[in-house]
Enzyme design. Structure first.
Site, short mmCIF file in Angstrom:
data_model
loop_
_atom_site.label_atom_id
_atom_site.label_comp_id
_atom_site.label_asym_id
_atom_site.label_seq_id
_atom_site.Cartn_x
_atom_site.Cartn_y
_atom_site.Cartn_z
N TYR A 230 0.87 14.60 82.09
CA TYR A 230 0.02 15.76 82.35
C TYR A 230 -1.21 15.27 83.08
O TYR A 230 -2.16 14.80 82.45
CB TYR A 230 -0.36 16.41 81.02
CG TYR A 230 -0.66 17.88 81.08
CD1 TYR A 230 -0.49 18.61 82.25
CD2 TYR A 230 -1.10 18.55 79.95
CE1 TYR A 230 -0.75 19.98 82.28
CE2 TYR A 230 -1.36 19.91 79.98
CZ TYR A 230 -1.18 20.62 81.14
OH TYR A 230 -1.44 21.97 81.16
N GLU A 231 -1.18 15.32 84.40
CA GLU A 231 -2.26 14.75 85.20
C GLU A 231 -2.77 15.78 86.20
O GLU A 231 -2.06 16.70 86.59
CB GLU A 231 -1.76 13.50 85.94
CG GLU A 231 -1.27 12.37 85.02
CD GLU A 231 -2.36 11.72 84.19
OE1 GLU A 231 -3.55 11.90 84.52
OE2 GLU A 231 -2.02 11.05 83.20
N TYR B 71 -9.72 4.82 61.23
CA TYR B 71 -8.43 4.84 61.93
C TYR B 71 -7.26 5.01 60.94
O TYR B 71 -6.81 6.12 60.71
CB TYR B 71 -8.25 3.61 62.85
CG TYR B 71 -7.11 3.88 63.81
CD1 TYR B 71 -7.36 4.35 65.10
CD2 TYR B 71 -5.77 3.78 63.40
CE1 TYR B 71 -6.32 4.68 65.96
CE2 TYR B 71 -4.72 4.12 64.25
CZ TYR B 71 -5.00 4.56 65.52
OH TYR B 71 -3.97 4.90 66.35
N VAL C 192 -7.81 -1.30 75.66
CA VAL C 192 -8.63 -0.32 76.32
C VAL C 192 -7.73 0.64 77.10
O VAL C 192 -7.06 0.24 78.05
CB VAL C 192 -9.61 -0.98 77.31
CG1 VAL C 192 -10.48 0.07 78.01
CG2 VAL C 192 -10.48 -2.02 76.60
N THR C 193 -7.68 1.89 76.64
CA THR C 193 -6.99 2.94 77.39
C THR C 193 -7.90 4.16 77.32
O THR C 193 -8.91 4.16 76.60
CB THR C 193 -5.61 3.32 76.79
OG1 THR C 193 -5.82 3.87 75.49
CG2 THR C 193 -4.67 2.12 76.70
#
Ligand code: NAI
Ligand code: NA
Length: 396
Positions: A73-74, A235, A274-275
């Site tokens: 979904y971009e 988390y 890292v995302t």
């Protein structure tokens, strides 16, 4: 146009097509530098445009010569406005795959919807017949359940009676501060599970199976995270962890459903990286900057592509898939190594604005963050005019 990063908090509003392309080429080169894996041949990747999903698509295609269908979904580009990075990544991936003679088609839309599931089913039916691997790698803050029409929003909060307080860092400024997060209520917990739990994964597999699109012995994999005690309250024992518990439990349900096909569902526990998804979680960026420092010093640091290449080569397509006591695949083994964790815990106690530049890999964090959007990538000329209107060749 000349494209520069426009950063707002933990997102960047612009993306650089050439930088994204270079990132994809680098990942492809990494996979090609490794022994080919006798892996999947026809793959559906749900969440294929960034992070672990993109790495899964690249590993399938360039490590095992697989045909791939990618769902994501971009935001497409508009004149004078760049696309989101996953758009440019997918354009670059498809171009490279087609050049290599590999089948690759993509679908851009809401994977949680019946419409996109149906569109994907029709594409697979027409072009591939069946798939033998389905990667489920969505990360989203919200989901509209197609059966009920209800939109659920996820939250990142602790569960229980106590407000969570710990250190966090603004990775742009390096400022370390105390963050306090009040616990979630029942409704927030349920909503987070509805978004990031296994419900949608199960719907996808049910629909694919009902349409006869899963090959004999088909495998499906979703990604999870565990992490250290410093991030546990927010988390793994928080709302997102509850969703991951649900995802992990869903793997057993799906495996039961696939038993007549001798198929199997796995959850792979991956390393903190890292995302776009992880940058938004409080406390995690500070942990990652310390973790990177320790893992790089020990020579065991990996990015998404190294993680997924290892998942395919050493776990999934080994004769027997090694699992932990809870039935999960672990590729977070180097992160969770005792020595690594002891060192990170010691650094955590010392972390302040003053010490972090020395004891943490803030530079590495920032670079990885910029890289997600195609910036600060080696070999890219950022002074040069580039066309923002890049098309994805195999977009359906
Ligand atoms: P990401 O943000 O890089 O990728 C998310 C993907 O989902 C993108 O392809 C995006 O287009 C797609 N997507 C989001 N909403 C969508 C929708 N409604 N319809 C279609 N596509 C949609 O995230 P990342 O980090 O790769 O996360 C993937 C999975 O890996 C998640 O389950 C995450 O919890 C898990 N994971 C992440 C870790 C990390 O440190 N980043 C560590 C371990 C697991
Ligand atoms: Na992904």
């Amino acid at each position: 146009m000349i494209i520069e990063p426009k950063i707002r908090g933990f997102i960047c509003l612009t993306a650089h097509p050439k930088g994204c392309e270079q990132n994809v080429v680098n990942q492809i080169d990494y996979v090609k530098s490794k022994e080919p894996v006798k892996g999947p041949s026809k793959v559906l990747v749900i969440g294929a445009s960034t992070g672990f999903g993109l790495a899964s698509r690249i590993t399938s295609a360039f490590g095992s010569n697989a045909a791939t269908v990618g769902v994501f979904y971009e935001k497409p580009p508009a004149p004078g406005k760049t696309a989101s990075p996953g758009w440019y990544n997918s354009a670059a991936f498809e171009e490279q795959a087609h050049k290599a003679g590999l089948y690759a088609r993509s679908i851009n839309g809401d994977a949680f919807s019946d419409e996109i599931k149906q569109k994907t089913i029709e594409l697979i039916k027409a072009d591939l017949g069946q798939v033998d691997l389905v990667i489920y790698s969505l990360a989203s803050p919200r989901r509209t359940n197609p059966k009920t029409g209800v939109t659920h929003n996820s939250v990142l909060k602790p569960i229980g009676d106590t407000t969570f307080s710990n250190k966090t860092v603004d990775f742009h400024t390096g400022k370390v501060s105390e963050v306090s997060i009040a616990p979630a209520n029942e409704e927030e917990i349920e909503n987070t599970v509805a978004v990031m739990g296994g419900d949608d994964w199960e719907m996808w597999i049910d629909d694919l199976k009902a349409a006869g699109l899963l090959a004999e012995g088909a495998v499906t994999v979703a990604y999870s995270y565990i992490g250290p005690s410093v991030t546990e309250a927010v988390y793994r024992k928080g709302t997102i962890g509850r969703a991951k518990d649900h995802l992990e439990a869903t793997a057993f349900k799906i495996s039961d459903n696939l038993s007549d096909l001798h198929g199997k569902a796995y959850v792979s526990v991956n390393k903190a990286l890292v995302t776009q998804a992880s940058s938004a979680i409080p406390v995690i960026p500070l942990y990652i900057s310390l973790l990177y420092k320790v893992m790089k010093e020990k020579g065991v640091h990996e990015g998404t592509i190294e993680q997924i290449q290892r998942l395919f080569a050493d776990r999934l397509y080994k004769n027997e898939v090694p699992l932990d006591e809870a039935g999960r695949i672990r590729i977070d083994d180097w992160e969770m190594d005792e020595d690594v964790q002891e060192k990170v815990a010691a650094l955590w106690a010392e972390a302040t604005d003053e010490t972090l530049p020395q004891i943490g890999d803030l530079q590495g964090y920032k670079k990885d963050f910029l890289n997600l959007f195609g910036f600060d990538v080696q070999g890219v000329d950022y002074e040069k005019d580039v066309d923002e209107m890049v098309a994805i060749p195999g977009l359906v």
